[in-house]
Design an enzyme around this catalytic site. Structure first.
Site, mmCIF file in Angstrom:
data_model
loop_
_atom_site.group_PDB
_atom_site.id
_atom_site.type_symbol
_atom_site.label_atom_id
_atom_site.label_comp_id
_atom_site.label_asym_id
_atom_site.label_seq_id
_atom_site.Cartn_x
_atom_site.Cartn_y
_atom_site.Cartn_z
ATOM 1 N N CYS A 105 0.594 -1.177 -0.104
ATOM 2 C CA CYS A 105 -0.323 0.092 -0.420
ATOM 3 C C CYS A 105 0.945 1.204 0.338
ATOM 4 O O CYS A 105 0.519 2.172 0.821
ATOM 5 C CB CYS A 105 -1.426 -0.484 1.280
ATOM 6 S SG CYS A 105 -2.166 -1.738 1.111
ATOM 7 N N LYS B 108 -8.928 -1.420 9.507
ATOM 8 C CA LYS B 108 -9.260 -1.898 9.063
ATOM 9 C C LYS B 108 -8.019 -3.084 8.941
ATOM 10 O O LYS B 108 -7.065 -3.000 9.704
ATOM 11 C CB LYS B 108 -8.026 -1.469 7.318
ATOM 12 C CG LYS B 108 -8.147 -3.014 6.596
ATOM 13 C CD LYS B 108 -8.368 -1.619 5.086
ATOM 14 C CE LYS B 108 -7.784 -2.452 4.346
ATOM 15 N NZ LYS B 108 -7.729 -2.064 3.078
ATOM 16 N N GLU C 80 -7.049 3.293 17.247
ATOM 17 C CA GLU C 80 -7.358 3.530 16.074
ATOM 18 C C GLU C 80 -7.859 4.378 14.755
ATOM 19 O O GLU C 80 -7.828 5.159 14.710
ATOM 20 C CB GLU C 80 -7.145 2.375 15.187
ATOM 21 C CG GLU C 80 -5.590 1.799 15.003
ATOM 22 C CD GLU C 80 -5.053 1.918 13.684
ATOM 23 O OE1 GLU C 80 -4.985 3.386 13.134
ATOM 24 O OE2 GLU C 80 -3.750 1.736 13.292
ATOM 25 N N LYS D 213 -13.553 -2.616 9.501
ATOM 26 C CA LYS D 213 -13.735 -3.567 7.528
ATOM 27 C C LYS D 213 -12.891 -4.323 8.156
ATOM 28 O O LYS D 213 -11.835 -4.240 8.486
ATOM 29 C CB LYS D 213 -13.046 -2.557 6.840
ATOM 30 C CG LYS D 213 -12.591 -3.102 5.491
ATOM 31 C CD LYS D 213 -12.150 -2.467 4.961
ATOM 32 C CE LYS D 213 -11.548 -2.969 3.910
ATOM 33 N NZ LYS D 213 -10.598 -2.681 2.605
HETATM 34 C C1 PBG Z 1 -7.650 -1.160 -0.505
HETATM 35 C C2 PBG Z 1 -8.250 -1.774 -0.514
HETATM 36 C C3 PBG Z 1 -8.861 -3.478 -0.015
HETATM 37 C C4 PBG Z 1 -10.429 -3.277 0.172
HETATM 38 C C5 PBG Z 1 -10.062 -2.368 -0.099
HETATM 39 N N1 PBG Z 1 -10.084 -1.179 -0.336
HETATM 40 C C6 PBG Z 1 -7.729 -4.633 0.148
HETATM 41 C C7 PBG Z 1 -6.954 -4.678 1.601
HETATM 42 O O1 PBG Z 1 -6.766 -3.960 2.067
HETATM 43 O O2 PBG Z 1 -5.869 -5.834 0.725
HETATM 44 C C8 PBG Z 1 -11.249 -4.661 -0.121
HETATM 45 C C9 PBG Z 1 -12.170 -4.657 -0.265
HETATM 46 C C10 PBG Z 1 -13.222 -5.309 -0.471
HETATM 47 O O3 PBG Z 1 -12.399 -7.013 0.271
HETATM 48 O O4 PBG Z 1 -13.933 -5.886 -0.556
HETATM 49 N N2 PBG Z 1 -6.792 -0.717 -1.146
#
Ligand code: PBG
Length: 350
Positions: free
Chosen positions: A149, A215, A253, A268
């Protein structure tokens, strides 16, 4: 047993010499038909709750179905316009865009240019449906050749502060291309503060930040990584995404992102992390979003395809659980189908 004045209606007299039976609480009274059930229903879903994720692949000649996400496509830059219009016609008020890049490098530079895929798709979505809120997912994993990322250090870990510098630029590029909101998803420390500064310095003081605040390093992103073509060359994301075992840290966080100026906080994935959502609801007054991620969608679809679950019911029940846990906003690949269910009278008949 409680002693209570007892009206003997047969003889029309009030008697205090008898013991009336204690009232039996019958919870089923309010469940007996859909009229009662709708009167006492605590949570609802509406079209306005949803954000629809859309994938856009550059240099593709036609839209292609994503095998791990039945019903979802990689749009081309041309068909994107249609997809956004269809979403708007279907009642979706907001979309979030994910690029499938064919111009990857170590830093994800394509997303830092006003003419790269990242900017072009935002612009195109914006033009296609000016009333639709176009949200830019701010991250580099879709644009880096290693799939992480942000740019890497010599040791192969994501360089946090170099990524912040790039995020400031990416946020401005998004806003200039017409994004109405930005959503940083890379879990870099300080990302919200950096992006706020980047936006404010370039005059975009009115663009809100919806932070992917908590996340988790989750296997449920599997189908997304196929869909967005951002599988990892090496390693994993455990040095920046959160340990699924940690709840207290998740709240920390999120509170950190609030302190840095986030306008909306996201949790998420969704279904496996409802406890985090419910806890966060107690800790903040900011709007909360939840992302029902690709793996959650795929699980329901796959079970339904095998005849193991009723797809529509599983979909609605899972989405309603997010509202119950405290979400205001739901990102889901089911957005269009769910809105259709709602419009077809799901709650009236529930
Ligand atoms: C990263 C990002 C991810 C998802 C949304 N933004 C993937 C990751 O972190 O590997 C996952 C969304 C999904 O699984 O539906 N930009």
């Amino acid at each position: 047993m409680t002693v209570a004045p007892f009206t003997d209606f047969k003889n029309m007299e009030t008697r205090t010499d008898v013991i009336a039976p204690a009232p039996i609480m019958r919870k089923r009274r309010l469940r007996q038909n859909s009229a009662f059930r709708s009167l006492v229903r605590e949570n609802h879903l509406s079209a306005a709750d949803f954000i629809l994720p859309i994938f856009v692949e550059e240099e593709a000649s036609e839209r292609t179905p994503i095998s791990s996400l039945p019903g979802i496509y990689r749009e081309t830059e041309k068909t994107l316009a249609n997809a956004v219009k269809e979403a708007a016609d279907g009642g979706v008020k907001a979309v979030i865009l994910f690029g499938v890049s064919h111009h990857k490098d170590a830093c994800g530079t394509d997303s830092l240019h006003g003419d790269g895929l990242f900017a072009r798709m935002i612009n195109r979505a914006r033009q296609a449906s000016p009333e639709t809120l176009v949200i830019a997912d701010l991250c580099f994993c879709e644009y880096t050749d290693h799939g992480h990322c942000g740019p890497l250090t010599d040791k192969g870990d994501v360089n946090n502060d170099a990524t912040l510098e790039n995020l400031m630029i990416q946020a401005r590029v998004a806003a200039e291309a017409g994004a109405g909101m930005v959503a940083p998803s890379g879990m870099m420390d300080g990302m919200v503060a950096a992006i706020r500064e980047g936006l404010d310095d370039s005059g975009f003081t009115n663009i809100p930040i919806m932070s992917y605040a908590t996340k988790f390093a989750s296997c449920f992103y599997g189908p997304f990584r196929d869909a967005a073509g951002c599988g990892l060359g090496k390693g994993n994301r455990k040095t920046y995404q959160m340990d699924p075992a940690n709840a207290r840290e998740a709240i920390e966080e999120a509170m950190q992102d609030e302190a840095e100026g986030a306008d909306i906080l996201m949790v998420k994935p969704g279904m496996p992390y409802l406890d985090i959502l419910a806890r966060l609801r107690q800790e903040t007054n900011l709007p909360l979003a939840v992302y029902q991620v690709s793996g959650e969608y795929a699980m329901i679809k796959a079970a339904a395809e095998k005849g193991m679950l009723n797809e529509q019911e599983a979909m609605m029940e899972s989405l309603l659980a997010f509202k119950r846990a405290g979400a205001d906003i739901i990102l889901s690949y089911f957005a269009l189908e769910a809105i259709k269910q709602i419009r077809d009278g799901y709650f009236e008949n529930a």
